[in-house]
Write an enzyme that holds these catalytic residues in place. Structure first.
Site, PDB file in Angstrom:
ATOM      1  N   ALA A  77    -103.414  -7.057   8.874  1.00  0.00           N
ATOM      2  CA  ALA A  77    -102.056  -6.549   9.084  1.00  0.00           C
ATOM      3  C   ALA A  77    -101.942  -5.170   8.451  1.00  0.00           C
ATOM      4  O   ALA A  77    -102.700  -4.835   7.540  1.00  0.00           O
ATOM      5  CB  ALA A  77    -101.065  -7.503   8.439  1.00  0.00           C
ATOM      6  N   GLY A 118    -105.707 -10.594   8.876  1.00  0.00           N
ATOM      7  CA  GLY A 118    -105.235 -10.836  10.237  1.00  0.00           C
ATOM      8  C   GLY A 118    -106.311 -10.540  11.280  1.00  0.00           C
ATOM      9  O   GLY A 118    -106.317 -11.150  12.357  1.00  0.00           O
ATOM     10  N   GLU A 121    -108.352 -13.531  11.372  1.00  0.00           N
ATOM     11  CA  GLU A 121    -107.522 -14.594  11.954  1.00  0.00           C
ATOM     12  C   GLU A 121    -107.474 -14.454  13.480  1.00  0.00           C
ATOM     13  O   GLU A 121    -107.481 -15.437  14.212  1.00  0.00           O
ATOM     14  CB  GLU A 121    -106.114 -14.553  11.348  1.00  0.00           C
ATOM     15  CG  GLU A 121    -106.112 -15.003   9.883  1.00  0.00           C
ATOM     16  CD  GLU A 121    -104.768 -14.830   9.214  1.00  0.00           C
ATOM     17  OE1 GLU A 121    -104.303 -13.673   9.126  1.00  0.00           O
ATOM     18  OE2 GLU A 121    -104.166 -15.823   8.778  1.00  0.00           O
ATOM     19  N   GLU A 141    -106.354 -11.824   1.645  1.00  0.00           N
ATOM     20  CA  GLU A 141    -104.910 -11.661   1.398  1.00  0.00           C
ATOM     21  C   GLU A 141    -104.506 -12.006  -0.026  1.00  0.00           C
ATOM     22  O   GLU A 141    -103.518 -11.475  -0.545  1.00  0.00           O
ATOM     23  CB  GLU A 141    -104.109 -12.540   2.371  1.00  0.00           C
ATOM     24  CG  GLU A 141    -104.054 -12.017   3.793  1.00  0.00           C
ATOM     25  CD  GLU A 141    -105.197 -12.493   4.655  1.00  0.00           C
ATOM     26  OE1 GLU A 141    -106.242 -12.880   4.101  1.00  0.00           O
ATOM     27  OE2 GLU A 141    -105.043 -12.466   5.889  1.00  0.00           O
TER      28      GLU A 141
HETATM   29  C1  LIG Z   1    -112.797  -2.806   3.699  1.00  0.00           C
HETATM   30  C2  LIG Z   1    -111.649  -1.888   4.114  1.00  0.00           C
HETATM   31  C3  LIG Z   1    -111.053  -2.346   5.409  1.00  0.00           C
HETATM   32  C4  LIG Z   1    -112.202  -0.470   4.334  1.00  0.00           C
HETATM   33  O1  LIG Z   1    -112.690   0.033   3.120  1.00  0.00           O
HETATM   34  P1  LIG Z   1    -113.055   1.590   2.996  1.00  0.00           P
HETATM   35  O2  LIG Z   1    -113.926   1.965   4.118  1.00  0.00           O
HETATM   36  O3  LIG Z   1    -113.532   1.773   1.603  1.00  0.00           O
HETATM   37  O4  LIG Z   1    -111.695   2.358   3.220  1.00  0.00           O
HETATM   38  P2  LIG Z   1    -110.387   2.361   2.317  1.00  0.00           P
HETATM   39  O5  LIG Z   1    -110.369   3.608   1.555  1.00  0.00           O
HETATM   40  O6  LIG Z   1    -110.240   1.090   1.588  1.00  0.00           O
HETATM   41  O7  LIG Z   1    -109.249   2.380   3.420  1.00  0.00           O
HETATM   42  C5  LIG Z   1    -109.070   3.519   4.267  1.00  0.00           C
HETATM   43  C6  LIG Z   1    -107.595   3.755   4.434  1.00  0.00           C
HETATM   44  O8  LIG Z   1    -107.024   2.652   5.134  1.00  0.00           O
HETATM   45  C7  LIG Z   1    -105.933   2.113   4.401  1.00  0.00           C
HETATM   46  N1  LIG Z   1    -105.912   0.654   4.650  1.00  0.00           N
HETATM   47  C8  LIG Z   1    -106.931  -0.197   4.521  1.00  0.00           C
HETATM   48  N2  LIG Z   1    -106.573  -1.431   4.874  1.00  0.00           N
HETATM   49  C9  LIG Z   1    -105.280  -1.335   5.232  1.00  0.00           C
HETATM   50  C10 LIG Z   1    -104.322  -2.279   5.705  1.00  0.00           C
HETATM   51  N3  LIG Z   1    -104.638  -3.588   5.906  1.00  0.00           N
HETATM   52  N4  LIG Z   1    -103.089  -1.849   5.958  1.00  0.00           N
HETATM   53  C11 LIG Z   1    -102.746  -0.546   5.779  1.00  0.00           C
HETATM   54  N5  LIG Z   1    -103.609   0.405   5.339  1.00  0.00           N
HETATM   55  C12 LIG Z   1    -104.844   0.000   5.083  1.00  0.00           C
HETATM   56  C13 LIG Z   1    -106.243   2.456   2.961  1.00  0.00           C
HETATM   57  O9  LIG Z   1    -105.080   2.443   2.190  1.00  0.00           O
HETATM   58  C14 LIG Z   1    -106.845   3.833   3.112  1.00  0.00           C
HETATM   59  O10 LIG Z   1    -105.760   4.717   3.306  1.00  0.00           O
HETATM   60  P3  LIG Z   1    -105.813   6.179   2.695  1.00  0.00           P
HETATM   61  O11 LIG Z   1    -107.023   6.819   3.289  1.00  0.00           O
HETATM   62  O12 LIG Z   1    -105.940   6.025   1.217  1.00  0.00           O
HETATM   63  O13 LIG Z   1    -104.523   6.780   3.098  1.00  0.00           O
HETATM   64  C15 LIG Z   1    -110.598  -1.851   2.998  1.00  0.00           C
HETATM   65  O14 LIG Z   1    -109.660  -0.849   3.279  1.00  0.00           O
HETATM   66  C16 LIG Z   1    -109.851  -3.122   2.807  1.00  0.00           C
HETATM   67  O15 LIG Z   1    -110.358  -4.016   2.179  1.00  0.00           O
HETATM   68  N6  LIG Z   1    -108.639  -3.193   3.340  1.00  0.00           N
HETATM   69  C17 LIG Z   1    -107.740  -4.292   3.132  1.00  0.00           C
HETATM   70  C18 LIG Z   1    -108.085  -5.454   4.013  1.00  0.00           C
HETATM   71  C19 LIG Z   1    -107.071  -6.549   3.825  1.00  0.00           C
HETATM   72  O16 LIG Z   1    -106.685  -6.866   2.732  1.00  0.00           O
HETATM   73  N7  LIG Z   1    -106.655  -7.138   4.920  1.00  0.00           N
HETATM   74  C20 LIG Z   1    -105.626  -8.120   4.918  1.00  0.00           C
HETATM   75  C21 LIG Z   1    -104.304  -7.481   5.144  1.00  0.00           C
HETATM   76  S1  LIG Z   1    -102.937  -8.604   5.050  1.00  0.00           S
HETATM   77  C22 LIG Z   1    -103.033  -9.484   6.472  1.00  0.00           C
HETATM   78  O17 LIG Z   1    -103.869  -9.227   7.263  1.00  0.00           O
HETATM   79  C23 LIG Z   1    -102.009 -10.525   6.639  1.00  0.00           C
HETATM   80  C24 LIG Z   1    -101.970 -11.223   7.749  1.00  0.00           C
HETATM   81  C25 LIG Z   1    -100.941 -12.237   7.960  1.00  0.00           C
HETATM   82  C26 LIG Z   1     -99.697 -11.632   8.543  1.00  0.00           C
HETATM   83  C27 LIG Z   1     -98.794 -12.755   8.898  1.00  0.00           C
HETATM   84  C28 LIG Z   1     -97.540 -12.311   9.514  1.00  0.00           C
HETATM   85  C29 LIG Z   1     -96.607 -13.480   9.758  1.00  0.00           C
HETATM   86  C30 LIG Z   1     -95.906 -13.853   8.492  1.00  0.00           C
HETATM   87  C31 LIG Z   1     -94.793 -14.849   8.700  1.00  0.00           C
HETATM   88  C32 LIG Z   1     -94.086 -15.155   7.404  1.00  0.00           C
HETATM   89  C33 LIG Z   1     -92.871 -14.323   7.266  1.00  0.00           C
HETATM   90  C34 LIG Z   1     -92.322 -14.307   5.895  1.00  0.00           C
HETATM   91  C35 LIG Z   1     -91.234 -13.260   5.823  1.00  0.00           C
HETATM   92  C36 LIG Z   1     -90.614 -13.227   4.500  1.00  0.00           C
HETATM   93  C37 LIG Z   1     -89.617 -12.119   4.451  1.00  0.00           C
HETATM   94  O18 LIG Z   1     -90.006 -10.979   4.193  1.00  0.00           O
HETATM   95  O19 LIG Z   1     -88.439 -12.405   4.681  1.00  0.00           O
END
Ligand SMILES: CC(C)(COP(=O)(O)OP(=O)(O)OC[C@H]1O[C@@H](n2cnc3c(N)ncnc32)[C@H](O)[C@@H]1OP(=O)(O)O)[C@@H](O)C(=O)NCCC(=O)NCCSC(=O)/C=C/CCCCCCCCCCCCC(=O)O
Length: 729
Positions: A77, A118, A121, A141
């Protein structure tokens, strides 16, 4: 919620671009194109749903491939959307994944790079999964304070069982393609061109029924053992979580995977809502982005000191001076990154010990290749050609000056000279050289090959190029580099001063070392101040205090009141331990005692007796001190020092302080770091009032005196974010 019917043509075109639709005969390929990591922002979600619907409508299409364009399969996400209106805009990720799962035409996820959160997923909702050998998958996550809320807690256990799912989800570990294959998480590893292979694979499964490919329709293999498995895991997970609520909440969601899929999904959603609305999730997401944001460094001292304009020198070879614990750890980090290293140590025995440790630590597979990059020497002239030297000798100004004088005369004029000092004045060290512009502090943390923090210190004359080189070196060797200014202790150790001082004062008033450690560990630190002191060696602080003239090896300096130094309150208990040879774990005794060969800290009646006698001698009355008071008395002065540091421009932004503490001092990640915690969890006004109240009780504890910046911010209602330089501008 947004009605998609009202969207403009411009927006519709954007969806298409973010999930590109191309056909290869009967196969549709949907390529997510949202650099850098193809996260599922709103437009990607809409693009995928549009693409899937279009593919279903076209009778010529018989299968669908989903991939990522550029460097990776979707990494999850878009975390930047959390808490914003776009996060709630339909289609949400759950409906995208439902469209994939229920697609009557087979959907193949073709993974390269990292399929995370995600993204993974989505792959699990697909009917088939292919991966290139270098791909990694995982559900990280938990590190963002949430759970895999798009069915990850329900689909993963249906493939790997509850036990493995708990392990994967609560640690957030990334799994390599080969292991994913053996766990049944991918169906095939493909060599060569992924697009070609995926299209050919999709053609090969066209016409086969998809019903038995739907993970959502399967049952959990070890369902009958769920209670047992959860009970067995609970204790370890709670201990490792150190107060973070996400890991056990993930377990609760996984437990529901033994129920019918829809019921489990509902439970996952409720638990996700609980985490999303907690204070910990934003704190952990702040930590995630701060770790990356510190790469955009600048410093108020000089406009040229800025990541955008300063260019690093190319560093191919590094000299390391000193083969003690720090020098050896630094050498290992450099070798692991593929840099050539010349390790200098004037003591032969120490050098041999260092070489043995380096050999043992480098992984078996690449040890000989890495060792071939290492030259060891006892002769300074071997450093004449290196691009940079990192000095890691004993923490003494006299010794460091001596080493820098030698380095200045031996190394090539353009070589950068770095000191791994943990708090000494970098300007004084630079002053003995003819190249102060090329002198910089690079403060590593022990063990230097493991700890991620690198505190880079900008001296008065350090050039922008030199600091850019130190920051770049940090990235090359996998560290999180933070740029800070020069002052005693820099950011990290300077803030530790008030924390440790106040912890020792608590002993005077009635606490035992184990009471203080317990309260701090319950707050979330891996170790309280006394266990930490014993681990690092009590002599480090003692030598520092002797060097500053606060004490001597024989006791207080002559004509000094026992409980005061230079007008400030002082507690000599730590000095008393050192004078008895109790230097911590390495001598088998410090604040605690240690059985031979064990690192378990055991409360020591000898120390308790020493403290009792000390209280009696100086007229302290023992009282019961609550955990809350211990936490406030230790952590608020530390935070207060952070405000002084910001005020003086030693750190450019509060996030630099937070990252320093998260990566160098074991500050619990779920609280975001000391400055974030102060502002967003406790509240600045409450911190100020507590400091004022403690200061009224202990007027001579100077660290309790609130910083003028803190007072000013509370008076004006300013936020920490508004203080920092916005490095992106
Ligand atoms: C391994 C990586 C992917 C890459 O690593 P690397 O190559 O070293 O690069 P980075 O420097 O880390 O990243 C580059 C830039 O990208 C940005 N980045 C990375 N990941 C994300 C991301 N997921 N989102 C946004 N931006 C991201 C990063 O900041 C860098 O930016 P910049 O260059 O510094 O500007 C590594 O990046 C990594 O590990 N990333 C994270 C991966 C991760 O954690 N993924 C999981 C994300 S969470 C998710 O997926 C959740 C899913 C479920 C969603 C469900 C939705 C339904 C919910 C229903 C319930 C509702 C409740 C509501 C309650 C309410 O609010 O009322």
């Amino acid at each position: 919620m947004v009605n998609t019917m009202t969207l403009t043509w411009e927006a519709t075109r954007e969806f298409a671009v973010m999930a590109e639709y191309s056909t290869y005969g009967s196969v549709v390929v949907l390529q997510v194109n949202n650099p850098p990591v193809n996260s599922f922002s709103y437009h990607v979600r809409q693009g995928l749903v549009d693409g899937l619907e279009k593919a279903q409508r076209d009778p010529a299409i018989r299968s669908i491939v989903i991939m990522g364009k550029g460097r990776t399969f979707p990494a999850g996400a878009d975390v930047r959307e959390f808490g914003t209106a776009s996060a709630g805009m339909m289609p949400d990720l759950l409906s995208v994944l439902a469209a994939v799962d229920t697609s009557p035409k087979p959907v193949v996820s073709a993974i390269h790079g990292t399929a995370l959160g995600g993204g993974f997923e989505l792959a699990l909702a697909s009917h088939y999964r292919l991966a290139v050998p270098s791909a990694r998958v995982g559900l990280p996550e938990v590190h963002l304070g949430i759970l895999p809320g798009a069915g990850g807690t329900q689909r993963l256990p249906r493939v790997v069982g509850v036990k493995t799912a708990i392990q994967m989800i609560t640690t957030g570990q990334h799994i390599k393609a080969q292991q994913a294959l053996s766990l049944g998480l991918v169906d095939k590893i493909v060599q060569g061109d992924l697009l070609k292979e995926a299209v050919s694979f999709a053609r090969s499964i066209e016409g086969r029924p998809v019903e038995d490919r739907r993970i959502s329709q399967k049952t959990v293999p070890d369902a009958e053992k769920v209670g047992e498995v959860v009970d067995a895991a609970r204790k370890t997970i709670i201990r490792r979580a150190r107060g973070a609520i996400a890991p056990m909440t993930c377990v609760q969601a996984i437990q529901a995977s033994v129920l019918p899929f829809d019921v489990g999904m509902q439970r996952e959603r409720e638990l996700m809502a609980f985490l999303m609305t907690s204070w910990q999730a934003p704190a952990q997401q702040y930590a995630f982005f701060s770790e990356r944001e510190v790469r955009r460094w600048s410093h108020p001292r000089d406009k040229r000191v800025n990541f955008k304009t300063a260019k690093p020198r190319v560093i191919k070879s590094v000299g390391v001076v000193g083969a003690g614990t720090m020098g050896v750890g630094i050498t290992i980090s450099l070798l692991q990154a593929g840099l050539k290293v010349v390790l200098l140590e004037v003591n032969k025995k120490q050098l041999d010990r260092g070489i043995t440790t380096i050999q043992k630590t480098l992984s078996q597979k690449s040890a000989s290749q890495r060792m071939s990059l290492l030259t060891t020497t006892m002769d300074y002239s071997a450093l004449s050609d290196v691009d940079m030297v990192i000095e890691a000798v004993f923490e003494s100004m006299r010794l460091k000056k001596e080493v820098f004088k030698k380095l200045d005369s031996i190394t090539k004029p353009q070589a950068i000279l770095a000191s791994n000092t943990s708090g000494l004045d970098i300007d004084k060290i630079a002053a003995v050289t003819k190249r102060p512009d090329k002198v910089v502090g690079t403060h590593f943390f022990a063990p230097a090959n493991i700890m991620r923090l690198l505190e880079n210190i900008l001296g008065k004359h350090t050039s922008a190029e030199t600091i850019a080189t130190a920051m770049q070196l940090g990235t090359t060797i996998g560290k999180v580099g933070v740029l800070v200014g020069n002052c005693p202790g820099f950011v990290g150790n300077r803030m530790l001063g008030p924390y440790v001082t106040e912890a020792v004062f608590l002993l005077e008033e009635g606490a035992d070392p184990q009471d203080v450690d317990k309260a701090i560990e319950e707050f979330g630190f891996a170790m309280g101040p006394f266990r930490m002191g014993d681990l690092s060696g009590l002599d480090i602080g003692w030598r520092g205090r002797i060097e500053k003239g606060l004490t001597t090896e024989q006791g207080p300096p002559p004509a000094t009141p026992p409980l005061y130094r230079r007008g400030n309150r002082y507690c000599p208990l730590a000095d008393m331990l050192c004078m008895q040879g109790r230097l911590g774990q390495k001598t088998g005794a410090g604040w605690y005692r240690y059985e031979p060969g064990s690192r378990a800290a055991l409360p020591d009646p000898v120390v308790q007796q020493m403290i009792r006698e000390y209280r009696q001698e100086h007229g302290f009355k023992k009282r019961t001190i609550s955990s809350q008071e211990i936490v406030e008395r230790c952590l608020y002065p530390l935070i207060n020092e952070g405000f002084h540091i910001l005020d003086e421009g030693i750190a450019a932004r509060s996030m630099d302080i937070d990252v320093t503490y998260l990566f160098g001092y074991g500050w619990p990640r779920h609280t975001g770091g000391p400055m974030y915690y102060a502002e967003k969890v406790v509240g600045l006004e409450k911190i100020l009032r507590s400091l004022e109240s403690y200061q009224a009780q202990y007027p001579d504890h100077h660290y309790l005196q609130p910083s003028p910046l803190l007072r000013d911010m509370v008076a004006k209602g300013t936020s920490l974010a508004a203080l920092g330089t916005d490095s992106k501008l």
